[in-house]
Scaffold this active site. Structure first.
Site, short mmCIF file in Angstrom:
data_model
loop_
_atom_site.label_atom_id
_atom_site.label_comp_id
_atom_site.label_asym_id
_atom_site.label_seq_id
_atom_site.Cartn_x
_atom_site.Cartn_y
_atom_site.Cartn_z
N CYS A 86 6.88 24.98 -25.05
CA CYS A 86 6.03 26.14 -25.30
C CYS A 86 5.31 26.00 -26.65
CB CYS A 86 6.87 27.41 -25.20
SG CYS A 86 5.89 28.88 -24.92
N HIS A 194 10.04 27.01 -20.05
CA HIS A 194 11.24 27.01 -20.90
C HIS A 194 12.48 26.49 -20.18
CE1 HIS A 194 9.80 29.27 -24.44
NE2 HIS A 194 8.94 29.81 -23.59
N GLU A 196 15.30 25.80 -21.41
CA GLU A 196 16.54 26.39 -21.96
C GLU A 196 16.84 27.75 -21.33
OE1 GLU A 196 13.67 26.49 -23.42
OE2 GLU A 196 13.44 28.25 -24.71
#
Ligand SMILES: Nc1ncnc2c1ncn2[C@@H]1O[C@H](COP(=O)(O)OP(=O)(O)O)[C@@H](O)[C@H]1O
Lengths: 224, 88, 675, 88
Positions: A86, A194, A196
């Site tokens: 990002c 993302h 994560e």
């Protein structure tokens, strides 16, 4: 394996990334403040998401001039795996480590939603455990996530295998539906979505945990 | 040294789409009544207040800052720089 | 003070002096903090900046307790966007303001609500609640001793917001133009990290954020709460503009500033942290003994007065009188409607019922990776580091409160509790925000007292303490006062998360709770018929508790696949929402407990009702548990196919394709905004 | 009718802060040792291409569009409108 998580003023996914690296995948991670040099002993570098410098001027434009970037460049040249997520991707692009530019989404607004990626290049240190064209569920959360490169650059990237992820659907108007790219050598990877946020079943609404293969790829690379 | 106000206008290159301009235009056109407008392009402007010996050097200095610091992204944007006002 | 009516104590409530936020014990040595604020007047004239700075203020309240903010909720109210272009602009801008601020901070906006009503024409209510989390041992135990240093930290002090407090209580016509605040979420983010680092190093003796009234309020309230005096020098304050007068410096409402009291042994380390984050850190004064607040400019003393005088201005006891409008409300119920299918379609796509995805899709609701249940359902759920789960929601129902302030307020409290219960969490605490017109009008003051009474009674009956709240008065539009708009946030805790599953072919739909002919203030009356009046739904606390306990037990035993609360638009809308999110049809019989006639069975907004989805293998266990508890329930029908069908006895009264409903429901808010 | 390019520049009023300009100045330009720069203010520009009988009407028309559509909030921002170029 020791992973450096670079923190800029305004980074806000640094703690999420740290948690996933350490608590979920049992890697050794360390925060690196942007004004200090990177420790010599890191084996991989992650630039996490957020709003470095409040996204002022352009997302990533100011952080690209941070002192830490010189170290990131040096280590990238030495084949150390580097992942930008990002805002981290935006910074890598602004710093010239990756080609192209990230522009405002077609919708003109910030978009937070789950989408699907198609793995295009499974030879990078972050994608080696995927099969080609594997579909992985993952969320996006950005306002300036529309990848842009001109036709010639796109052709060259295609030739070099620099397109790592494409969206399964038209999400934000990005060139060639590109969601993530790498440098010609393949060790520097940038992506808008993302990983994560998709690595733990508890917070993954799709019930499919395949995105965690990104972190497992990294871990496997360290072991080999 | 006198101070100058140098304005830097950054906009997408002609070939690159400008969804914001398009949206404002389409909202207008949809509102009807303003069909005379055929295009809207958006740009970002930065006004630098800078001390320099004269206007030309102020301009050259700002141009250099913009290039060095990538105030605009040459891949997608073009920039026009002008001295807006000088004072002493 | 009237607010003392709200029970503020409970086994989980932790009280500390000088806190702006409420604190709940979350177990395992952890606490949850929460606070609610509004920024109504500024948002009505500068919706982008007003809404954004509203987020900033409440986040700093959470931070001042020493906890890290982990979630934001927003409650938004505007005029009728179907007709009013200005309301559309206000709505769009306020949402952008919240998105740009919260997203930049990296605090997820996990939920909220939006309502449009002509009573907010040319006006806006922008409520923001924030939640924090941290270790109990890390809470700032506000204290100070003589010789401690008073530090102003964060952004520069400018003229923006000068006159702001007065602005908040004035009518809009006399707006003070300088009361415009430019939000700077980047500085706020740096403040959060700096303060948390300073707390980690134990450098903070006491802390307070700067809000309304600027330095003068923060200084006097801190001195008063800690029982000390403070002496400060306006010359030491970092100003953005030159030539600011001492009055301007003391009352500036520049955002993104914190007041910190630290010791002389710690100041150097605090300054180092601020240098790292490049935020200003000025020692502006020191703590003195005695309760005096002394303001100096260099050597010259400008003011010297007891801090308690400034801090404790209170709501006076004003006259109250039952409003005459209550006697003039529409009394006649509407006639029969020809086409129930069309009515349901209309409601599903209406501005107050349609999907809110256009709003929460602009908010990063996942950053922080705690969000287990995302916005779009009844309440959102966050995971906590102690292995437990926190459910949060906010609610208000001004249409109900207008026709009946007492029961309307209690009802919105109950609805918020229901939303939390649908996720398997037990309500543990509430925040209230009382938003009314001018209290000097005895009729408005009456609605204020009634609403407060309704909230207090339900709070007491249920044992759900009020952990914080706020009052916002003088909310008047050019056309008159707003409807009474008490807002309630409810926090619930659970040991296990309950994530709803989609309904599948053959699953049963069950309704729990009585449906009554209580259509006053309903969307059906107001949106479909344009009727304002009638009897609004009434909460019976005993029933509320019994039904909620049954739901929590069903969830605890994992006997149901999902639970959805029945509220705006009644059973018809709630059942359709279940079908739309599950992408499946349902055949619904209208033999509902409570004995409501057809239209009420479909559209009444009676409280304490839940829709349950159970699969074939658990159905018997569900019905036997409900039977044993003696709670009223009805078997409505089975899921399957692709259409919503509602039958009154043998007669099908509604037949609607789920797909079609889904399209209208999901796109209509965005379409309205983009007009 | 001839077409005109009318540019609309929107910026925060003088007394009102501009955090974006401040960040660009402090965290980018001053970090790059360009101390001659004392201030940076940002603005947004919209360029309208509009057909009108003459430049003045083009200008008036654009002003009206900006006011009607609340392209800027007069409480916070000031706007300057100018005809940049005319063509036929
Ligand atoms: N302003 C908003 N910001 C964020 N989420 C919102 C907002 N408005 C509504 N939502 C979300 O949309 C969903 C539906 O909202 P609402 O219709 O108010 O639900 P309910 O009637 O169950 O309280 C909820 O999950 C809520 O959190």
């Amino acid at each position: 394996m020791r992973v450096g998580v670079v923190v800029f003023p305004g980074s806000n996914c640094d703690r999420d990334m740290y948690h996933v690296l350490t608590d979920v995948f049992d890697l050794d991670a360390t925060y690196c403040w942007h004004e200090h040099g990177l420790p010599k002993d890191v084996d991989a570098i992650v630039l996490p998401g957020g709003f470095s410098y409040g996204d002022r001027l352009r997302a990533g434009a100011i952080a690209a001039h941070s002192p830490v970037i010189a170290d990131v460049k040096r280590m990238a040249e030495a084949s150390v795996p580097v992942l930008g997520v990002c805002n981290g991707f935006q910074i890598l692009v602004e710093a010239g480590l990756l080609p192209g530019a990230l522009l405002k989404n077609d919708s003109l607004s910030f978009m937070c939603e789950w989408t699907e990626l198609l793995v295009q290049n499974n030879k990078t240190p972050f994608t080696s455990k995927f099969s080609k064209n594997q579909r992985i569920p993952i969320p996006i959360a950005n306002g300036e996530g529309r990848y842009y490169a001109d036709e010639d650059t796109l052709r060259e990237m295609e030739r070099n295998g620099q397109i790592v992820f494409k969206y399964g659907d038209r999400v934000n108007g990005s060139s060639g539906m590109i969601a993530g790219v790498c440098n010609p050598e393949g060790n520097v990877v940038g992506m808008m979505p993302h990983p994560e946020r998709a690595a733990e079943p508890e917070i993954n609404p799709t019930g499919r945990g395949t995105t965690s293969l990104m972190f497992e790829s990294l871990r496997a690379g360290a072991a080999s | 040294m006198p101070a100058f106000v140098v304005s830097v206008t950054i906009e997408n290159k002609p070939g690159i789409s400008d969804p914001e301009g398009d949206t404002i235009l389409n909202d207008l056109v949809l509102q009807g009544a303003h069909e005379a407008v055929s295009c809207i392009r958006t740009a970002k402007m930065l006004r630098f207040t800078i001390e320099e010996s004269d206007g030309d050097s102020a301009l050259a200095r700002v141009q250099k800052i913009c290039d060095d610091l990538r105030i605009y992204n040459p891949l997608v944007s073009q920039v026009s720089i002008g001295v807006q006002a000088g004072s002493n | 003070m009237h607010l003392k009516k709200l029970p503020m104590e409970g086994p989980l409530v932790i009280y500390e002096k000088g806190y702006d936020s409420g604190v709940l014990d979350a177990g395992g040595g952890y606490v949850v903090t929460a606070h609610i604020e509004s920024h109504n007047h500024p948002s009505a004239v500068e919706p982008y900046g007003g809404a954004a700075t509203g987020v900033g203020g409440v986040i700093r309240d959470i931070l001042s307790a020493g906890t890290r903010p982990i979630a934001i909720l927003d409650g938004l109210r505007f005029g009728d966007i179907t007709k009013d272009k200005h309301a559309r602009w206000l709505f769009k801008s306020a949402v952008s303001g919240i998105a740009d601020y919260g997203n930049c901070l990296g605090v997820p906006t996990v939920g909220g609500e939006v309502e449009f009503d002509a009573c907010y024409q040319n006006y806006a209510l922008v409520d923001v609640a924030a939640v924090g989390f941290g270790k109990k041992s890390d809470l700032i135990r506000n204290h100070a001793q003589k010789g401690d240093l008073v530090v102003l930290l964060g952004g520069m002090t400018g003229r923006d917001g000068v006159g702001g407090s007065q602005f908040a209580s004035d009518l809009l016509e006399s707006q003070d133009r300088s009361a415009v605040q430019i939000p700077d979420p980047f500085i706020e983010k740096l403040i959060i990290e700096a303060v948390i680092e300073a707390r980690r190093q134990k450098l903070i003796h006491a802390m307070k954020d700067l809000g309304g009234g600027g330095l003068s309020c923060a200084i006097s309230e801190t001195a008063d709460a800690l029982g000390v005096g403070i002496e400060m020098d306006v010359k030491k304050v970092h100003t953005r503009e030159s030539g600011m007068s001492p009055e301007e410096i003391m009352t500036s409402e520049s955002q993104e500033r914190m007041l910190i009291i630290t010791g002389s042994a710690e100041i150097k380390r605090l300054q180092d942290i601020c240098a790292k984050f490049r935020i200003s850190c000025s020692v502006i004064g020191s703590v003195t003994s005695g309760g005096q607040m002394r303001i100096k400019q260099g050597q010259e003393t400008l003011a010297d007065l007891p801090a308690s005088v400034v801090a404790n201005a209170s709501l006076l006891d004003l006259a109250s009188k039952r409003p005459s409008y209550l006697d003039e409300l529409d009394a006649e119920p509407p006639g029969p409607i020809p086409d129930h299918t069309r009515t349901l379609e209309l409601l599903v796509a209406s501005p107050n019922i349609s999907s809110r995805a256009w709003v929460y899709g602009r908010y990063d609701h996942e950053v922080g990776i705690r969000t287990v249940v995302r916005p779009g359902l009844d309440a959102s759920v966050l995971r906590l580091d102690n292995g437990r789960y926190l459910a949060v929601t906010i609610d208000a129902s001004p249409k109900h409160c207008y026709v009946d302030p007492r029961h309307g307020a209690a009802g919105c409290f109950e609805e918020a509790c229901r939303n939390v219960a649908c996720t398997g969490a037990r309500p543990a605490g509430m925040l209230d925000h009382l938003q009314f017109g001018s209290p000097e009008d005895p009729e408005i003051f009456w609605t204020f007292l009634e609403s407060l009474g309704g909230l207090a009674e339900y709070s007491r009956d249920m044992g759900i303490p009020c952990i914080g709240g706020k009052v916002s008065l003088y909310n008047e539009t050019p056309a008159g006062p707003i409807k009474p708009t008490p807002m309630v946030a409810v926090l619930g805790l659970a040991d296990r998360p309950f994530v709803a599953q989609k309904a599948a072919d053959g699953d049963s739909l069950i309704i729990l709770g009585d449906t009554k002919d209580e259509m006053g203030g309903s969307e059906y009356y107001e949106y479909v018929h344009g009727i304002v009046g009638g009897a609004c739904p009434v909460v019976d606390s005993a029933v509320s508790r019994k039904n909620m306990d049954a739901v929590l037990d069903l969830i605890e035993g994992r006997l149901v696949k999902s639970v959805h609360d029945c509220s705006k638009g009644g059973l018809a809308v709630a059942a359709t929402e279940l079908c739309m999110t599950s992408e499946i049809g349902c055949d619904v019989g209208l033999d509902v407990p409570g004995g409501a006639p057809l239209d009420a069975a479909l559209f009444s907004e009676s409280h304490s009702r839940y829709l349950l989805v159970a699969d074939a293998k658990s159905l018997d266990s569900v019905t036997s548990l409900l039977g044993k508890r003696g709670v009223p329930f009805g078997m409505l029908g089975k899921f399957g196919g692709s259409r919503m069908r509602f039958a009154d006895g043998k007669k099908t009264v509604i037949d609607l394709s789920v797909d079609k409903a889904q399209r209208a429901w999901s796109s209509s808010l965005g379409d309205l905004v983009h007009g």
